[in-house]
Design a protein around this motif. Sequence first.
Motif, PDB file in Angstrom:
ATOM      1  N   ASP A 106       0.814  -1.226   0.000  1.00 25.60           N
ATOM      2  CA  ASP A 106       0.000   0.000   0.000  1.00 25.60           C
ATOM      3  C   ASP A 106       0.845   1.272   0.000  1.00 25.60           C
ATOM      4  O   ASP A 106       0.349   2.344  -0.339  1.00 25.60           O
ATOM      5  CB  ASP A 106      -0.973  -0.008   1.190  1.00 25.60           C
ATOM      6  CG  ASP A 106      -0.277  -0.161   2.528  1.00 25.60           C
ATOM      7  OD1 ASP A 106       0.862  -0.683   2.562  1.00 25.60           O
ATOM      8  OD2 ASP A 106      -0.860   0.248   3.545  1.00 25.60           O
ATOM      9  N   ARG A 107       2.138   1.185   0.313  1.00 30.53           N
ATOM     10  CA  ARG A 107       2.963   2.400   0.437  1.00 30.53           C
ATOM     11  C   ARG A 107       4.158   2.468  -0.495  1.00 30.53           C
ATOM     12  O   ARG A 107       4.817   3.512  -0.569  1.00 30.53           O
ATOM     13  CB  ARG A 107       3.460   2.536   1.881  1.00 30.53           C
ATOM     14  CG  ARG A 107       2.383   2.965   2.854  1.00 30.53           C
ATOM     15  CD  ARG A 107       2.955   3.116   4.232  1.00 30.53           C
ATOM     16  NE  ARG A 107       3.309   1.824   4.802  1.00 30.53           N
ATOM     17  CZ  ARG A 107       4.178   1.642   5.797  1.00 30.53           C
ATOM     18  NH1 ARG A 107       4.797   2.671   6.337  1.00 30.53           N
ATOM     19  NH2 ARG A 107       4.428   0.432   6.259  1.00 30.53           N
TER      20      ARG A 107
ATOM     21  N   ASP B 147       7.660   7.289   5.069  1.00 29.02           N
ATOM     22  CA  ASP B 147       7.718   6.718   3.713  1.00 29.02           C
ATOM     23  C   ASP B 147       9.153   6.340   3.366  1.00 29.02           C
ATOM     24  O   ASP B 147       9.402   5.295   2.752  1.00 29.02           O
ATOM     25  CB  ASP B 147       7.185   7.714   2.683  1.00 29.02           C
ATOM     26  CG  ASP B 147       5.665   7.835   2.738  1.00 29.02           C
ATOM     27  OD1 ASP B 147       5.012   6.865   3.168  1.00 29.02           O
ATOM     28  OD2 ASP B 147       5.146   8.895   2.351  1.00 29.02           O
TER      29      ASP B 147
ATOM     30  N   PRO C 181       8.254   5.347  -3.125  1.00 29.35           N
ATOM     31  CA  PRO C 181       7.064   5.481  -2.276  1.00 29.35           C
ATOM     32  C   PRO C 181       5.852   5.783  -3.158  1.00 29.35           C
ATOM     33  O   PRO C 181       6.000   6.357  -4.242  1.00 29.35           O
ATOM     34  CB  PRO C 181       7.404   6.691  -1.392  1.00 29.35           C
ATOM     35  CG  PRO C 181       8.299   7.534  -2.255  1.00 29.35           C
ATOM     36  CD  PRO C 181       9.073   6.571  -3.123  1.00 29.35           C
TER      37      PRO C 181
ATOM     38  N   ASN D  17       3.292   7.670  -2.031  1.00 35.23           N
ATOM     39  CA  ASN D  17       2.986   9.079  -1.793  1.00 35.23           C
ATOM     40  C   ASN D  17       3.937   9.953  -2.605  1.00 35.23           C
ATOM     41  O   ASN D  17       5.098   9.603  -2.794  1.00 35.23           O
ATOM     42  CB  ASN D  17       3.149   9.416  -0.305  1.00 35.23           C
ATOM     43  CG  ASN D  17       1.990   8.904   0.518  1.00 35.23           C
ATOM     44  OD1 ASN D  17       0.872   8.792   0.030  1.00 35.23           O
ATOM     45  ND2 ASN D  17       2.264   8.579   1.777  1.00 35.23           N
TER      46      ASN D  17
ATOM     47  N   HIS E 204       9.957   3.142   4.986  1.00 31.17           N
ATOM     48  CA  HIS E 204       9.326   1.991   4.324  1.00 31.17           C
ATOM     49  C   HIS E 204      10.034   1.665   3.015  1.00 31.17           C
ATOM     50  O   HIS E 204      10.227   0.478   2.696  1.00 31.17           O
ATOM     51  CB  HIS E 204       7.836   2.258   4.083  1.00 31.17           C
ATOM     52  CG  HIS E 204       7.143   1.045   3.566  1.00 31.17           C
ATOM     53  ND1 HIS E 204       7.010  -0.108   4.301  1.00 31.17           N
ATOM     54  CD2 HIS E 204       6.603   0.771   2.351  1.00 31.17           C
ATOM     55  CE1 HIS E 204       6.404  -1.035   3.576  1.00 31.17           C
ATOM     56  NE2 HIS E 204       6.141  -0.526   2.387  1.00 31.17           N
TER      57      HIS E 204
END
Length: 142
Positions: free
Chosen positions: A27-28, A61, A47, A49, A64
């Motif tokens: 999801d990220r 982010d 990322p 985003n 991750h």
Amino acid sequence: MTAYDPNNIFAKILRGELPAHRVYEDDRALAFLDIMPRAAGHTLVIPKNPARNLLDVDPADLGHVATVAQRIARAQMKAFAADGITLQQFNETAGGQVVFHLHVHVIPRHDGVALRPPATYKASQDELAAAADKIRDALKNL
Ligand code: AMP
């Protein structure tokens, strides 16, 4: 700093407007193959985003993306019987950045084999598809 451009190439890949050999997605973050690999299996982790680069990315982010880069690196070690991994990450034109959506290069390395110079080798679709299959398989068996 210049604002994020939502029409950069990687934003288009994220939206599905441009194709990519995707090897991992959650999801990220998304990981896909670099079309001009400096070594077989050269992968980019981004990322989801919007972030122009290291200077504006949300630290969560960034963390991750680093976590996903580690998973890709472990998979590449198996998939390509690699001896090591090189990470690269460029920021702004002066820092060597060409595409302005944050990305980390994860590149399998073999003893005594130099990286190809940047932007000198365009891989075939077959070559990219085969490399992506290997990484996806290795990810399943980590
Ligand atoms: P840099 O911003 O210096 O890290 O360079 C951008 C990287 O993106 C280069 O390694 C390019 O080969 C790669 N690249 C450019 N367009 C694409 C694309 N459509 N799909 C995958 N990789 C790309």
